[in-house]
Enzyme design. Structure first.
Site, PDB file in Angstrom:
ATOM      1  N   HIS A  64      -8.096  -4.843  -0.887  1.00  0.00           N
ATOM      2  CA  HIS A  64      -6.805  -4.162  -0.814  1.00  0.00           C
ATOM      3  C   HIS A  64      -5.696  -5.115  -0.375  1.00  0.00           C
ATOM      4  O   HIS A  64      -4.588  -5.089  -0.933  1.00  0.00           O
ATOM      5  CB  HIS A  64      -6.931  -2.989   0.160  1.00  0.00           C
ATOM      6  CG  HIS A  64      -5.766  -2.041   0.150  1.00  0.00           C
ATOM      7  ND1 HIS A  64      -5.127  -1.643  -1.008  1.00  0.00           N
ATOM      8  CD2 HIS A  64      -5.117  -1.404   1.167  1.00  0.00           C
ATOM      9  CE1 HIS A  64      -4.152  -0.802  -0.709  1.00  0.00           C
ATOM     10  NE2 HIS A  64      -4.118  -0.645   0.606  1.00  0.00           N
ATOM     11  N   ASP A 112      -0.478  -3.711  -4.172  1.00  0.00           N
ATOM     12  CA  ASP A 112      -1.586  -2.763  -4.249  1.00  0.00           C
ATOM     13  C   ASP A 112      -1.147  -1.386  -3.747  1.00  0.00           C
ATOM     14  O   ASP A 112      -1.619  -0.904  -2.708  1.00  0.00           O
ATOM     15  CB  ASP A 112      -2.812  -3.242  -3.473  1.00  0.00           C
ATOM     16  CG  ASP A 112      -4.109  -2.686  -4.096  1.00  0.00           C
ATOM     17  OD1 ASP A 112      -4.169  -2.591  -5.330  1.00  0.00           O
ATOM     18  OD2 ASP A 112      -5.035  -2.345  -3.358  1.00  0.00           O
ATOM     19  N   SER A 128       0.833  -1.203   0.000  1.00  0.00           N
ATOM     20  CA  SER A 128       0.000   0.000   0.000  1.00  0.00           C
ATOM     21  C   SER A 128       0.870   1.255   0.000  1.00  0.00           C
ATOM     22  O   SER A 128       1.657   1.476  -0.916  1.00  0.00           O
ATOM     23  CB  SER A 128      -0.951  -0.039   1.193  1.00  0.00           C
ATOM     24  OG  SER A 128      -1.899   1.010   1.123  1.00  0.00           O
TER      25      SER A 128
END
Length: 457
Positions: free
Chosen positions: A264, A193, A169
């Protein structure tokens, strides 16, 4: 000896012994098993965003016992860090609730089972929690502090090309800025991601991009919410289109937070599965997900026939040079580990219809079925679609078809000139399975059994 001299000597000895004991205590403390930190909302309200970057080290010699790590660790005789081995650097992302990431040890151990490396975990939980906008404002400072450690490791003999950063992330953009500071000489960056909010329109200086390392790969699983929707690497794997992941739409999570971040975090879980599993997670280059689902992209010609794979293969298995940049790759996955699915191309040709129709096609393997509904129009006779099947083409036992258009204004009988199924990319060069000249009446199940034997070579 005068008492004044004795007093001075005792003071010197006392200081020496104290420093020696402190040094031993520090060594013992560094050798103790440790974990990432937590922070609380109360601490955050009192102290605000607190940038504190710490490091943990895991190797094959201490897979179950992470040690605190810094430059001084390298000077100790018992240091587990080996400058001759590659180094994986794990960087977590935003921590909405201030909790330590529970997946870190699992990822580190998966990396160590796959390769004999140093794994350095970056702990910046204190600066990554609660207020996302403030965390984003400070992520570059985290990258600067990491770069200081990398410089220190270089002084001890580590090469920039031996570093592989794995950022989750927001951690992907932290890794990207570290790469920027080293002018793209870092060996590899993998973004799991990469974060989207506040980065989708950012300049490449402010986000992960292909110039940040010699090779950059990324996995996208939530590009419509928490993840970024644009390519950020040499190769970008968009799983199931990069948005909604199979199995994440169900209310089976222990918390609402777990439900919200399911898409996610799927990139992380698929990556760990790729490290542990023997089945390849292979991406197919295509301009859009829609074109991929329509069967318009079934090979990897842009990579000279070699399809990139998720995992630790050098350059994702790409042998050509130079490596193309910002290549979108699509693949379908299952909902559970090891997440592998076989890409089956279904091709249906029918005679011209007087009315619209709907056909349900089911592929059967050992009582497991994969269904696909096709809406047939009066102005089309050839249909192509891609579906994910749990088994290889040679393991498909039978195919079922049903004309489900039961309403009076739907076609009553459908003449199927041919129905063919094939697997791509064609790893074993198998011929398609085809059945010709079929008549399917409304509401009547048609089926055909395949007699075949898998031969792997």
């Amino acid at each position: 000896m005068p008492w004044e001299h004795k007093t001075i000597l005792l003071c010197v000895l006392s200081i020496y012994i104290t420093s020696l004991v402190a040094g031993l205590d520090k060594t013992q403390e560094d050798d103790q098993c440790t974990e990432l930190n937590n922070t609380t909302w109360a601490e955050y309200r009192q102290l605000g965003v607190k940038l504190q970057v710490l490091y943990l080290l895991l190797t094959r010699n201490n897979m179950d016992c992470a040690h605190k790590f810094n430059q001084e660790s390298l000077t100790r005789p018992a240091s587990y860090f080996n400058v001759s081995r590659p180094t994986k650097v794990i960087i977590h992302g935003y921590r909405a609730l201030g909790s330590k990431p529970s997946w870190v040890k699992e990822l580190a151990q998966a990396l160590l089972r796959a390769q004999d490396v140093n794994v350095v975990v970056v702990d910046w939980v204190y600066g990554a929690s609660f207020a996302y906008n403030l965390v984003v404002e400070n992520y570059k400072e985290v990258a600067v502090q990491i770069s200081v450690l990398i410089n220190q490791l270089q002084e001890h003999g580590c090469k920039l090309e031996s570093f592989h950063f794995i950022g989750v992330s927001l951690g992907a953009h932290v890794a990207g800025f570290v790469g920027t500071l080293f002018e793209g000489k870092i060996g590899r960056i993998t973004g799991l991601d990469p974060a989207g909010p506040m980065f989708k329109g950012a300049d490449i200086f402010d986000r992960l991009d292909p110039s940040d390392a010699q090779f950059v790969d990324a996995i996208h699983t939530d590009s419509d919410y928490f993840g970024i929707s644009i390519p950020v690497g040499h190769v970008d794997f968009f799983l199931n289109g990069g948005k909604d992941q199979t199995g994440c739409g169900r209310s089976r999570f222990a918390s609402m937070y777990g439900y919200v971040i399911c898409d996610h975090m799927r990139a992380l879980h698929v990556y760990m599965s790729a490290l542990n599993s023997s089945c390849p997670l292979m991406g197919i280059p295509c301009s859009t997900y829609e074109d991929f689902l329509k069967g318009q992209c079934v090979d990897c010609g842009v990579f000279k026939g070699t399809c990139p794979v998720i995992g630790l293969s050098e350059n994702s298995g790409i042998a050509m040079s130079p490596i193309p940049k910002e290549q979108k790759l699509f693949l379908l996955t299952s909902s559970t580990p090891p997440f592998c699915a076989h890409h089956i191309l279904l091709e249906l040709e029918v005679s011209t219809l007087d009315k619209s129709a709907e056909v349900e096609v089911t592929l059967i393997t050992e009582n497991l079925g994969t269904e696909q509904r096709l809406r047939l129009q009066t102005d089309m006779t050839v249909y192509r679609t891609v579906l994910a099947h749990p088994a290889a083409l040679c393991e498909i036992d039978s195919i079922w078809m049903t004309n489900t258009g039961a309403r009076f204004y739907r076609q009553g009988e459908i003449h199927v000139k041919s129905v063919c199924v094939s697997e791509f990319p064609s790893l074993r060069h198998e011929a398609p399975l085809c059945v010709n000249n079929i008549h399917i009446k409304r509401g009547v199940l048609w089926s055909h059994d395949f007699v075949q034997v898998c031969s792997f070579y």
